[in-house]
Design a protein around this motif. Structure first.
Motif, PDB file in Angstrom:
ATOM      1  N   ILE A 102      -6.218  19.156  -5.162  1.00  0.00           N
ATOM      2  CA  ILE A 102      -5.310  19.031  -4.020  1.00  0.00           C
ATOM      3  C   ILE A 102      -3.946  18.656  -4.567  1.00  0.00           C
ATOM      4  N   LEU A 103      -2.938  19.419  -4.200  1.00  0.00           N
ATOM      5  CA  LEU A 103      -1.562  19.084  -4.570  1.00  0.00           C
ATOM      6  C   LEU A 103      -0.785  18.816  -3.286  1.00  0.00           C
ATOM      7  N   LEU A 104      -0.204  17.637  -3.206  1.00  0.00           N
ATOM      8  CA  LEU A 104       0.622  17.278  -2.062  1.00  0.00           C
ATOM      9  C   LEU A 104       2.062  17.102  -2.526  1.00  0.00           C
ATOM     10  N   PHE A 105       2.946  17.943  -2.015  1.00  0.00           N
ATOM     11  CA  PHE A 105       4.375  17.756  -2.244  1.00  0.00           C
ATOM     12  C   PHE A 105       4.894  16.857  -1.128  1.00  0.00           C
ATOM     13  N   TYR A 106       5.379  15.671  -1.521  1.00  0.00           N
ATOM     14  CA  TYR A 106       5.875  14.716  -0.529  1.00  0.00           C
ATOM     15  C   TYR A 106       7.345  14.403  -0.800  1.00  0.00           C
ATOM     16  N   ARG A 107       8.032  13.897   0.204  1.00  0.00           N
ATOM     17  CA  ARG A 107       9.493  13.777   0.126  1.00  0.00           C
ATOM     18  C   ARG A 107       9.946  12.567  -0.681  1.00  0.00           C
ATOM     19  N   GLY A 108       9.217  11.479  -0.613  1.00  0.00           N
ATOM     20  CA  GLY A 108       9.598  10.289  -1.367  1.00  0.00           C
ATOM     21  C   GLY A 108       9.145   9.029  -0.664  1.00  0.00           C
ATOM     22  N   ASN A 109       9.300   7.897  -1.336  1.00  0.00           N
ATOM     23  CA  ASN A 109       8.878   6.613  -0.768  1.00  0.00           C
ATOM     24  C   ASN A 109       9.635   6.271   0.513  1.00  0.00           C
ATOM     25  N   TRP A 110      10.807   6.870   0.708  1.00  0.00           N
ATOM     26  CA  TRP A 110      11.613   6.591   1.895  1.00  0.00           C
ATOM     27  C   TRP A 110      11.008   7.206   3.153  1.00  0.00           C
ATOM     28  N   CYS A 111      10.098   8.161   2.994  1.00  0.00           N
ATOM     29  CA  CYS A 111       9.526   8.882   4.138  1.00  0.00           C
ATOM     30  C   CYS A 111       8.251   8.190   4.616  1.00  0.00           C
ATOM     31  N   PRO A 112       8.260   7.556   5.788  1.00  0.00           N
ATOM     32  CA  PRO A 112       7.084   6.798   6.223  1.00  0.00           C
ATOM     33  C   PRO A 112       5.862   7.665   6.492  1.00  0.00           C
ATOM     34  N   LEU A 113       6.061   8.873   6.988  1.00  0.00           N
ATOM     35  CA  LEU A 113       4.925   9.752   7.243  1.00  0.00           C
ATOM     36  C   LEU A 113       4.256  10.165   5.930  1.00  0.00           C
ATOM     37  N   CYS A 114       5.077  10.415   4.914  1.00  0.00           N
ATOM     38  CA  CYS A 114       4.532  10.754   3.589  1.00  0.00           C
ATOM     39  C   CYS A 114       3.710   9.600   3.032  1.00  0.00           C
ATOM     40  N   MET A 115       4.232   8.383   3.162  1.00  0.00           N
ATOM     41  CA  MET A 115       3.524   7.220   2.638  1.00  0.00           C
ATOM     42  C   MET A 115       2.189   7.018   3.353  1.00  0.00           C
ATOM     43  N   PRO A 118      10.203  14.688  -6.055  1.00  0.00           N
ATOM     44  CA  PRO A 118      11.368  14.699  -6.946  1.00  0.00           C
ATOM     45  C   PRO A 118      11.976  13.316  -7.151  1.00  0.00           C
ATOM     46  N   GLN A 119      11.454  12.298  -6.497  1.00  0.00           N
ATOM     47  CA  GLN A 119      12.092  10.989  -6.524  1.00  0.00           C
ATOM     48  C   GLN A 119      12.115  10.387  -7.929  1.00  0.00           C
ATOM     49  N   PRO A 120      13.047   9.452  -8.178  1.00  0.00           N
ATOM     50  CA  PRO A 120      13.119   8.806  -9.493  1.00  0.00           C
ATOM     51  C   PRO A 120      11.790   8.160  -9.885  1.00  0.00           C
ATOM     52  N   GLN A 121      11.534   8.122 -11.186  1.00  0.00           N
ATOM     53  CA  GLN A 121      10.251   7.641 -11.704  1.00  0.00           C
ATOM     54  C   GLN A 121       9.909   6.234 -11.233  1.00  0.00           C
ATOM     55  N   HIS A 122      10.899   5.339 -11.172  1.00  0.00           N
ATOM     56  CA  HIS A 122      10.552   3.952 -10.840  1.00  0.00           C
ATOM     57  C   HIS A 122       9.995   3.834  -9.427  1.00  0.00           C
ATOM     58  N   TYR A 123      10.405   4.721  -8.522  1.00  0.00           N
ATOM     59  CA  TYR A 123       9.818   4.710  -7.180  1.00  0.00           C
ATOM     60  C   TYR A 123       8.365   5.196  -7.227  1.00  0.00           C
ATOM     61  N   THR A 124       8.123   6.232  -7.999  1.00  0.00           N
ATOM     62  CA  THR A 124       6.765   6.770  -8.101  1.00  0.00           C
ATOM     63  C   THR A 124       5.836   5.770  -8.786  1.00  0.00           C
ATOM     64  N   GLN A 125       6.331   5.094  -9.814  1.00  0.00           N
ATOM     65  CA  GLN A 125       5.512   4.091 -10.505  1.00  0.00           C
ATOM     66  C   GLN A 125       5.158   2.943  -9.559  1.00  0.00           C
ATOM     67  N   LYS A 126       6.116   2.550  -8.754  1.00  0.00           N
ATOM     68  CA  LYS A 126       5.872   1.486  -7.773  1.00  0.00           C
ATOM     69  C   LYS A 126       4.817   1.924  -6.763  1.00  0.00           C
ATOM     70  N   LEU A 127       4.907   3.184  -6.337  1.00  0.00           N
ATOM     71  CA  LEU A 127       3.943   3.723  -5.376  1.00  0.00           C
ATOM     72  C   LEU A 127       2.547   3.794  -5.987  1.00  0.00           C
ATOM     73  N   ALA A 128       2.458   4.281  -7.214  1.00  0.00           N
ATOM     74  CA  ALA A 128       1.157   4.445  -7.881  1.00  0.00           C
ATOM     75  C   ALA A 128       0.416   3.120  -8.009  1.00  0.00           C
ATOM     76  N   LYS A 129       1.146   2.019  -8.211  1.00  0.00           N
ATOM     77  CA  LYS A 129       0.525   0.702  -8.381  1.00  0.00           C
ATOM     78  C   LYS A 129      -0.131   0.197  -7.101  1.00  0.00           C
ATOM     79  N   ARG A 130       0.229   0.794  -5.975  1.00  0.00           N
ATOM     80  CA  ARG A 130      -0.318   0.340  -4.695  1.00  0.00           C
ATOM     81  C   ARG A 130      -1.754   0.825  -4.480  1.00  0.00           C
TER      82      ARG A 130
END
Length: 282
Positions: free
Chosen positions: A151-164, A189-201
């Motif tokens: 499954i591949l999900l293209f999401y907009r970023g941590n700023w998007c509440p529906l994506c989260m 496409p978001q910066p790595q530090h946002y994705t790393q923060k998300l992954a830790k959750r």
């Protein structure tokens, strides 16, 4: 660019009108005009603030009927208040129509991606090899995903509440996906530090990847230029964003399902792609 400016401005205006209506009701007492301003602006603020603060809703219905009804009931009170007081003035009516007209624009223009016909992501096609970046800054080619369904999900970023909320749903169902041998990949496409923060959750071993400069999204035809709400650029996000897109491939990398929603608030339920994955096993 127009949509980017619209959504940021509309949310700001709705907040200002709500504050103004509360101030009028508290200082001047009850009147139909201020009450109407409150009733028409409160649903807009409730929707956007509720989504942003809770990040618990992965989707809404397309028409948002309850919110629409309340906004136009409020506008009716505004018109009644004008009639009771000083009558109608053209300039006032234009300003008072901001919330309901903006709401219609939000529902039928901003929320819609239009026709998303896509020849690359047709069911039956092989998913093109996409070059992405993992959390360790290493290159990741999507042809590495063959050998098991993905499954591949293209999401907009941590700023998007529906994506989260959608990612949270998928993570909650991860065991069901793992039982089916599925690899779960999140691409943004978001910066790595946002994705790393998300992954830790999440404890679930989801694969988080970065799509540098939206190269993969642009190649697939799922990128929106200047789709980021105005002002978010200051937080380091790219102005271009992918349209929410979910792709399921089989063990050979062939596409067996795509959700190319034409409305960013309407997204597939987990049960939908679990059914697709079960069909692969039969």
């Amino acid at each position: 660019m127009l949509k980017s400016f619209f959504i940021s401005s509309y949310i700001l205006v709705a907040h200002l009108i709500l504050i103004m209506s509360i101030h009028q009701l508290l200082t001047a007492g009850f009147n139909w005009y201020a009450f109407g301003l409150f009733i028409s602006s409160a649903p807009v603020v409730l929707l956007f603030d509720g989504l942003m603060l809770t990040k618990s809703k992965a989707r809404t219905d397309k028409s948002l009927s309850f919110f629409t009804l309340m906004i136009f009931i409020g506008f009716g009170f505004i018109l009644f208040g004008n009639w009771v007081n000083d009558g109608f003035k053209a300039i006032n009516l234009i300003l008072e129509s901001t919330v309901p007209i903006g709401w219609l624009l939000y529902l039928y223009w901003y929320s819609s991606f239009g026709n998303r016909r896509n020849s690359i992501l047709k069911v039956g096609n092989k998913l093109p090899n996409l070059s992405l970046v993992d959390l360790s800054q290493n290159n990741f080619e999507t042809n590495q995903l063959t050998g098991a369904p993905s499954i591949l999900l293209f999401y907009r970023g941590n700023w998007c509440p529906l994506c989260m909320a959608q990612i949270k749903e998928i993570a909650a169902d991860y065991q069901q996906l793992a039982d089916r041998g599925v690899q779960v990949v999140m691409v943004s496409p978001q910066p790595q530090h946002y994705t790393q923060k998300l992954a830790k959750r999440f404890k679930a071993p989801l694969i988080f990847l970065q799509d540098l400069d939206n190269k993969a999204a642009k190649y697939l035809g799922i990128c929106v230029e200047n789709g980021l709400p105005l002002g978010m650029q200051m937080l380091g996000y790219d102005s271009d964003v992918p349209m929410p897109t979910l792709i399921i491939t089989d063990a050979n990398g062939n596409i067996v399902f795509t959700d190319l929603t034409n409305n960013y608030r309407v997204r597939p339920e987990p049960a939908t792609f679990l059914r697709v994955l079960d069909q692969l096993r039969t």
